[in-house]
Structure formats: structure tokens, C-alpha cells
Design an enzyme around this catalytic site. Structure first.
Site, PDB file in Angstrom:
ATOM      1  N   VAL A  94       0.799  -1.216  -0.049  1.00 49.77           N
ATOM      2  CA  VAL A  94       0.002  -0.071  -0.067  1.00 49.77           C
ATOM      3  C   VAL A  94       0.944   1.233   0.102  1.00 49.77           C
ATOM      4  O   VAL A  94       1.633   1.331   0.859  1.00 49.77           O
ATOM      5  CB  VAL A  94      -0.907  -0.012   1.140  1.00 49.77           C
ATOM      6  N   HIS A  98       3.000   3.501   6.403  1.00 50.66           N
ATOM      7  CA  HIS A  98       2.397   3.000   7.716  1.00 50.66           C
ATOM      8  C   HIS A  98       3.376   2.191   8.311  1.00 50.66           C
ATOM      9  O   HIS A  98       4.232   1.775   7.896  1.00 50.66           O
ATOM     10  CB  HIS A  98       1.328   2.244   7.428  1.00 50.66           C
TER      11      HIS A  98
HETATM   12  P1  5GP Z   1       2.537  -3.256   3.511  1.00 49.60           P
HETATM   13  O1  5GP Z   1       2.851  -4.508   2.737  1.00 49.60           O
HETATM   14  O2  5GP Z   1       2.046  -2.231   2.373  1.00 49.60           O
HETATM   15  O3  5GP Z   1       3.479  -2.906   4.355  1.00 49.60           O
HETATM   16  O4  5GP Z   1       1.082  -3.681   4.229  1.00 49.60           O
HETATM   17  C1  5GP Z   1      -0.273  -3.311   3.952  1.00 49.60           C
HETATM   18  C2  5GP Z   1      -0.867  -3.916   4.801  1.00 49.60           C
HETATM   19  O5  5GP Z   1      -2.436  -3.509   4.763  1.00 49.60           O
HETATM   20  C3  5GP Z   1      -1.191  -5.511   4.816  1.00 49.60           C
HETATM   21  O6  5GP Z   1      -0.693  -6.171   5.765  1.00 49.60           O
HETATM   22  C4  5GP Z   1      -2.567  -5.714   4.380  1.00 49.60           C
HETATM   23  O7  5GP Z   1      -3.186  -6.855   5.080  1.00 49.60           O
HETATM   24  C5  5GP Z   1      -3.263  -4.426   4.953  1.00 49.60           C
HETATM   25  N1  5GP Z   1      -4.512  -4.039   4.065  1.00 49.60           N
HETATM   26  C6  5GP Z   1      -4.629  -4.124   2.814  1.00 49.60           C
HETATM   27  N2  5GP Z   1      -5.957  -3.764   2.618  1.00 49.60           N
HETATM   28  C7  5GP Z   1      -6.543  -3.535   3.784  1.00 49.60           C
HETATM   29  C8  5GP Z   1      -7.838  -2.979   4.093  1.00 49.60           C
HETATM   30  O8  5GP Z   1      -8.680  -2.742   3.015  1.00 49.60           O
HETATM   31  N3  5GP Z   1      -7.994  -2.883   5.328  1.00 49.60           N
HETATM   32  C9  5GP Z   1      -7.056  -3.162   6.402  1.00 49.60           C
HETATM   33  N4  5GP Z   1      -7.633  -3.023   7.633  1.00 49.60           N
HETATM   34  N5  5GP Z   1      -5.961  -3.454   5.924  1.00 49.60           N
HETATM   35  C10 5GP Z   1      -5.551  -3.654   4.667  1.00 49.60           C
END
Ligand code: 5GP
Length: 136
Positions: A94, A98
Site C-alpha cells: 500500500v 504506515h
Molecule cells: P504493506 O505490505 O504495504 O506494508 O502492508 C499493507 C497492509 O495493509 C497489509 O498487511 C494488508 O493486510 C493491509 N491491508 C490491505 N488492505 C486493507 C484494507 O482494506 N483494510 C485493512 N484494515 N488492512 C488492509
């Protein structure tokens, strides 16, 4: 196009929030590493931590420390992992900065494999020079 997190923050997509203030929010990750896995998300949308405004970054330490304590208190875990995937090559899915915080228990089987390596002779000092000159 707004990120999925901006849509959740805007109320267009549901999310389970732990807190929300004028700069940061925390919500539960829908695909947790462990139950109680939360995401600490700035209201300002920027892909990298270094893209965030100074006022947002200045508040990060306070929100992060309180959230680690909150996750431990709510889960009973003695420890947490705090992880940032800062860029796609680091696993960021994403493109909205975060931090992940999830509870850890002794022998929970989650592990955390760091692929440690070793420096060649003199390489550590060379890296120290490169990093000091890049520091801003
Ligand atoms: P990244 O890989 O970008 O560090 O982590 C993105 C996180 O966002 C993932 O752990 C995934 O499960 C979470 N995520 C993706 N889409 C959504 C969503 O629609 N709602 C929530 N609460 N988490 C999400």
C-alpha cells in the site's frame, strides 16, 4: 487516486479503528500476522516516511510508543514487532506510509528471519562514510 488507507480514513471503506487524532490513526490489519496486528497510519498520504510533513513526523514517537503499550496491554503480549516496509522493494503493498505493530509471545512460532550477512574487510567503514555523507 487515493490509497486504500485514505479511503478508510475518509469513511468510504470500513475499518476498525483503535484511535484517530488530527495527525495519525491506528486500525486493525485485515490480514494479521497475529490477532491484534494494527497499522499506524498518518492522515497525510505520502508513500515514504520521508515524504511526511515535519509536524506529522514530530508526533510519530508519541503515537508509536503509546500504541506499542496499547497492543501489549490489550493482548497480554510481553513484546511486539514494529515493522515498516518503506518502498515496494521492501515489501510495501500500500503506497501510503504506515507502521505495522503486532503482538509477540515467547515461542509463538512467528519468528522473524533476518538474513544476516557479513562485511568484507574494510566494507563496514566504507558504508559508514557513505551513510554519514548522505545524512540530512
Ligand atoms: P504493506 O505490505 O504495504 O506494508 O502492508 C499493507 C497492509 O495493509 C497489509 O498487511 C494488508 O493486510 C493491509 N491491508 C490491505 N488492505 C486493507 C484494507 O482494506 N483494510 C485493512 N484494515 N488492512 C488492509
Amino acid at each position: 487516486m487515493p490509497s486504500i488507507f485514505s479511503k478508510i480514513l475518509a469513511g468510504q471503506i470500513p475499518g476498525q479503528f483503535v484511535f484517530r487524532d488530527e495527525l495519525w490513526a491506528a486500525l486493525l490489519d485485515i490480514r494479521p500476522v497475529a490477532p491484534g496486528h494494527v497499522l499506524l497510519i498518518p492522515l497525510h498520504e505520502g508513500q515514504h516516511l520521508s515524504d511526511l510533513p515535519p509536524v506529522t513526523l514530530a508526533a510519530l514517537g508519541d503515537r508509536l510508543a503509546r500504541l506499542t503499550a496499547t497492543v501489549k496491554a490489550a493482548s497480554g503480549a510481553p513484546a511486539v514487532n514494529v515493522v515498516v516496509n518503506d518502498g515496494p522493494a521492501a515489501g510495501q503493498e500500500v503506497p501510503h506510509a504506515h507502521l505495522h505493530i503486532w503482538p509477540r509471545f515467547p515461542d509463538d512460532g512467528k519468528g522473524f528471519a533476518w538474513p544476516h550477512t557479513a562485511y568484507a574487510e574494510g566494507e563496514l567503514a566504507t558504508w559508514a562514510v557513505q551513510l554519514r555523507s548522505a545524512w540530512r
